[in-house]
Design a protein around this motif. Structure first.
Motif, PDB file in Angstrom:
ATOM      1  N   VAL A  12      10.132 -73.077  88.545  1.00 59.00           N
ATOM      2  CA  VAL A  12      10.111 -71.621  88.547  1.00 59.00           C
ATOM      3  C   VAL A  12       9.494 -71.140  87.237  1.00 59.00           C
ATOM      4  O   VAL A  12       9.835 -71.638  86.164  1.00 59.00           O
ATOM      5  N   ASN A  13       8.600 -70.140  87.316  1.00 60.16           N
ATOM      6  CA  ASN A  13       7.896 -69.642  86.132  1.00 60.16           C
ATOM      7  C   ASN A  13       8.576 -68.458  85.464  1.00 60.16           C
ATOM      8  O   ASN A  13       8.556 -68.344  84.244  1.00 60.16           O
ATOM      9  N   ASP A  14       9.130 -67.539  86.258  1.00 59.50           N
ATOM     10  CA  ASP A  14       9.762 -66.343  85.716  1.00 59.50           C
ATOM     11  C   ASP A  14      10.680 -65.750  86.792  1.00 59.50           C
ATOM     12  O   ASP A  14      10.813 -66.301  87.877  1.00 59.50           O
ATOM     13  N   ALA A  16      10.404 -63.017  88.648  1.00 56.93           N
ATOM     14  CA  ALA A  16       9.703 -62.601  89.872  1.00 56.93           C
ATOM     15  C   ALA A  16       9.425 -63.805  90.767  1.00 56.93           C
ATOM     16  O   ALA A  16       9.613 -63.741  91.991  1.00 56.93           O
ATOM     17  N   HIS A  17       8.997 -64.900  90.161  1.00 57.14           N
ATOM     18  CA  HIS A  17       8.736 -66.124  90.922  1.00 57.14           C
ATOM     19  C   HIS A  17      10.029 -66.653  91.541  1.00 57.14           C
ATOM     20  O   HIS A  17      10.051 -67.108  92.686  1.00 57.14           O
ATOM     21  N   MET A  18      11.137 -66.565  90.793  1.00 59.66           N
ATOM     22  CA  MET A  18      12.417 -67.042  91.304  1.00 59.66           C
ATOM     23  C   MET A  18      12.853 -66.237  92.528  1.00 59.66           C
ATOM     24  O   MET A  18      13.329 -66.808  93.516  1.00 59.66           O
ATOM     25  N   LYS A  19      12.674 -64.915  92.493  1.00 57.52           N
ATOM     26  CA  LYS A  19      13.011 -64.085  93.648  1.00 57.52           C
ATOM     27  C   LYS A  19      12.192 -64.492  94.866  1.00 57.52           C
ATOM     28  O   LYS A  19      12.710 -64.603  95.975  1.00 57.52           O
ATOM     29  N   THR A  20      10.908 -64.758  94.655  1.00 56.96           N
ATOM     30  CA  THR A  20      10.021 -65.160  95.745  1.00 56.96           C
ATOM     31  C   THR A  20      10.438 -66.508  96.321  1.00 56.96           C
ATOM     32  O   THR A  20      10.524 -66.673  97.544  1.00 56.96           O
ATOM     33  N   VAL A  21      10.713 -67.472  95.447  1.00 57.85           N
ATOM     34  CA  VAL A  21      11.107 -68.814  95.883  1.00 57.85           C
ATOM     35  C   VAL A  21      12.410 -68.753  96.674  1.00 57.85           C
ATOM     36  O   VAL A  21      12.531 -69.365  97.737  1.00 57.85           O
ATOM     37  N   GLN A  24      11.834 -67.272 100.136  1.00 56.65           N
ATOM     38  CA  GLN A  24      11.161 -68.245 101.017  1.00 56.65           C
ATOM     39  C   GLN A  24      12.152 -69.279 101.528  1.00 56.65           C
ATOM     40  O   GLN A  24      12.126 -69.637 102.715  1.00 56.65           O
ATOM     41  N   VAL A  61      15.262 -71.038  83.086  1.00 57.00           N
ATOM     42  CA  VAL A  61      13.878 -70.987  83.546  1.00 57.00           C
ATOM     43  C   VAL A  61      12.978 -71.342  82.374  1.00 57.00           C
ATOM     44  O   VAL A  61      12.962 -70.630  81.371  1.00 57.00           O
ATOM     45  N   ARG A  62      12.285 -72.469  82.488  1.00 55.03           N
ATOM     46  CA  ARG A  62      11.369 -72.936  81.438  1.00 55.03           C
ATOM     47  C   ARG A  62      12.042 -73.008  80.067  1.00 55.03           C
ATOM     48  O   ARG A  62      11.527 -72.529  79.068  1.00 55.03           O
TER      49      ARG A  62
END
Length: 143
Positions: A12-14, A16-21, A24, A61-62
């Protein structure tokens, strides 16, 4: 006594990316719109009663603790393919941004004492600024 969990958000990058993942994954699992999000792990926490007394799952995250999700419950199950047991950690869908705090890598999940947990961010806090900038400001003692 309340207790939290902490876990790495691998790949996960950030936020917003976590919400998308997570969205999905819920679609792939065929979860209903109102069901909690599931996080799969091998071992079931033994201190579940303390965790469900207002605890959260904090996400790294990162290399930085960035957010949390409130814990809802735990379910044990067995994988149909290999027969190994696993645990489904149920969390509320809402990602609550937290003050960024660096964290070393680890495997699986860990118990996380409430006094070590970073505070939640309110609108307009560093959640809106790039992670590198927030980390630098924190390093300089300005956050």
């Amino acid at each position: 006594m309340m207790l939290h969990l902490i876990k790495l958000a691998v790949g996960v990058n950030d936020l917003a990316h976590m919400k998308t993942v997570q969205a999905q994954r819920r679609r792939q699992r065929g979860q209903t719109p109102r069901s909690p999000h599931w996080v799969y792990t091998r071992n079931t926490p033994r201190r579940a009663e303390e965790l469900l007394d207002g605890g959260s799952l904090y996400w790294v995250v990162r290399g930085v603790i960035r957010c949390r999700q409130e814990l809802v419950g735990f379910e044990e199950d067995i994988d149909q393919d290999d027969g190994k047991k696993y645990c489904r950690i149920k969390v509320k869908r809402t990602l609550v941004p937290t003050a960024p705090r660096t964290c070393k890598a680890f495997q699986g999940w860990r118990y996380f004492e409430p006094d070590r947990a970073p505070p939640d961010l309110s609108k307009g806090d560093t959640a809106d600024m790039p992670a590198e900038m927030a980390a630098e400001l924190k390093r300089l003692g300005l956050l």
